[in-house]
Design a protein around this motif. Structure first.
Motif, short mmCIF file in Angstrom:
data_model
loop_
_atom_site.label_atom_id
_atom_site.label_comp_id
_atom_site.label_asym_id
_atom_site.label_seq_id
_atom_site.Cartn_x
_atom_site.Cartn_y
_atom_site.Cartn_z
N GLN A 44 -17.84 -6.25 -12.81
CA GLN A 44 -16.60 -6.84 -13.30
C GLN A 44 -16.01 -6.06 -14.46
O GLN A 44 -16.68 -5.78 -15.46
CB GLN A 44 -16.84 -8.30 -13.72
N GLU A 45 -14.71 -5.74 -14.31
CA GLU A 45 -13.96 -5.15 -15.43
C GLU A 45 -13.28 -6.28 -16.18
O GLU A 45 -13.05 -7.36 -15.62
CB GLU A 45 -12.85 -4.24 -14.89
N ASN A 46 -12.89 -5.98 -17.39
CA ASN A 46 -12.15 -6.96 -18.17
C ASN A 46 -10.74 -7.12 -17.58
O ASN A 46 -9.97 -6.16 -17.58
CB ASN A 46 -12.09 -6.46 -19.62
N ASP A 55 -2.23 -8.79 -3.69
CA ASP A 55 -3.47 -8.02 -3.77
C ASP A 55 -3.77 -7.32 -2.43
O ASP A 55 -4.05 -7.97 -1.42
CB ASP A 55 -4.62 -8.97 -4.16
N LYS A 56 -3.74 -5.98 -2.48
CA LYS A 56 -3.97 -5.19 -1.26
C LYS A 56 -5.31 -5.47 -0.61
O LYS A 56 -5.43 -5.48 0.61
CB LYS A 56 -4.00 -3.70 -1.64
N ALA A 57 -6.32 -5.70 -1.46
CA ALA A 57 -7.68 -5.86 -0.93
C ALA A 57 -7.78 -7.01 0.07
O ALA A 57 -8.65 -7.03 0.93
CB ALA A 57 -8.65 -6.10 -2.10
N ALA A 89 -11.51 -2.07 -6.31
CA ALA A 89 -10.60 -3.15 -5.90
C ALA A 89 -10.00 -3.77 -7.16
O ALA A 89 -10.36 -4.87 -7.58
CB ALA A 89 -11.33 -4.20 -5.07
N GLY A 90 -9.14 -3.00 -7.79
CA GLY A 90 -8.45 -3.50 -8.98
C GLY A 90 -7.01 -3.05 -8.84
O GLY A 90 -6.50 -2.96 -7.74
N GLY A 91 -6.40 -2.70 -9.91
CA GLY A 91 -5.05 -2.17 -9.81
C GLY A 91 -4.02 -3.26 -9.65
O GLY A 91 -4.35 -4.44 -9.54
N LYS A 92 -2.78 -2.83 -9.62
CA LYS A 92 -1.68 -3.81 -9.68
C LYS A 92 -1.15 -4.20 -8.31
O LYS A 92 -0.50 -5.21 -8.16
CB LYS A 92 -0.54 -3.23 -10.51
N SER A 93 -1.38 -3.38 -7.31
CA SER A 93 -0.78 -3.62 -5.97
C SER A 93 0.71 -3.92 -6.11
O SER A 93 1.24 -4.78 -5.39
CB SER A 93 -1.48 -4.77 -5.24
N SER A 94 1.37 -3.24 -7.02
CA SER A 94 2.79 -3.57 -7.27
C SER A 94 3.67 -3.21 -6.08
O SER A 94 4.63 -3.92 -5.78
CB SER A 94 3.29 -2.90 -8.55
N ARG A 95 3.32 -2.14 -5.38
CA ARG A 95 4.14 -1.78 -4.20
C ARG A 95 3.92 -2.77 -3.05
O ARG A 95 4.83 -3.04 -2.28
CB ARG A 95 3.80 -0.36 -3.74
N MET A 96 2.73 -3.34 -2.96
CA MET A 96 2.45 -4.31 -1.89
C MET A 96 3.01 -5.68 -2.24
O MET A 96 3.39 -6.46 -1.37
CB MET A 96 0.93 -4.40 -1.67
#
Ligand SMILES: Nc1nc2c(ncn2[C@@H]2O[C@H](COP(=O)(O)OP(=O)(O)OP(=O)(O)O)[C@@H](O)[C@H]2O)c(=O)[nH]1
Length: 194
Positions: free
Chosen positions: A68-70, A20-22, A10-17
């Motif tokens: 957690q990622e940075n 936040d897609k999640a 559950a990270g990423g940019k969700s730029s198309r949405m």
């Protein structure tokens, strides 16, 4: 049932949405808890890899642990997967994107039953489509971590390129709709209509 761990990305940019897609609700349940509840049907150990765990604290999630990622240095799903994999103690890992609203418990449980028949040489068990593997809804042997880290350390970020180097068993998929990815507001609309 086989002992496995689920890693949900559950990270990423969700730029198309555009958001936040999640957190997008489908029939009242946001995508992240939806997929975690499906994963729960085959494991008690669920890791959610995300740069922003605080965003998801209020959700009706089953028991799970956040990794957690940075937030200022996210590097895509392959690196997120490696971070989750570092914690895994089971032989098999189920990797899931958060944006899979159509994955069902019965389908997942059927797949899990088949894991026993995967030959030792296969490092993963994934659906294949004409474009390549479907890496974000399938199974990996946890022993693939050193191979994955080598690839990442050499600058690799593509699942397809990484998987090309190893034997992968094809996971059968009877209904392609199961892997429908919810990437855009139009995808959400389509789900509401169907
Ligand atoms: N933890 C983590 N998950 C990621 C990262 N990048 C993508 N994902 C997840 O990988 C899955 C597929 O992501 P994509 O739809 O390909 O990419 P996205 O950046 O989320 O969306 P777009 O910007 O629209 O391409 C989703 O579950 C994302 O949450 C990352 O850097 N870290």
């Amino acid at each position: 049932m086989i002992n496995l761990t689920a890693i949900v990305l559950a990270g990423g940019k969700s730029s198309r949405m555009g958001e936040d897609k999640a957190l997008i609700p489908i029939q009242g349940i946001p995508l992240l808890p939806r997929i975690c509840n499906v994963a729960k049907s085959c494991t008690d150990t669920i890791y959610i890899v995300t740069p922003w765990p605080e965003r998801y604290q209020h959700l009706p999630l089953p028991r799970c642990e956040f990794i957690q990622e940075n937030p200022s240095d996210t590097q895509g799903p392959l690196v997120g997967f490696a971070q989750g994999l570092e914690k895994v103690k089971t032989e098999w890992v189920l990797l899931l994107a958060c944006d899979l609203p159509n994955l069902r418990v019965e389908v997942l449980q059927d797949w899990v039953k088949r894991l026993d028949s995967v030959e030792e040489e296969n490092i993963a068990y994934l659906v294949k489509n004409p474009q390549g593997w479907e890496p974000l809804c399938g199974f990996y042997r946890s022993r693939c971590l050193p191979l994955l880290l080598d690839f990442i350390n050499q600058g690799g970020r593509s699942f397809q390129k990484w998987l090309k180097q190893y034997p992968v068993k094809v996971l059968p998929l009877s209904e392609p709709d199961i892997l429908f990815n919810c990437n855009t507001p139009e995808d959400v609309q389509q789900l509401l209509v169907n």
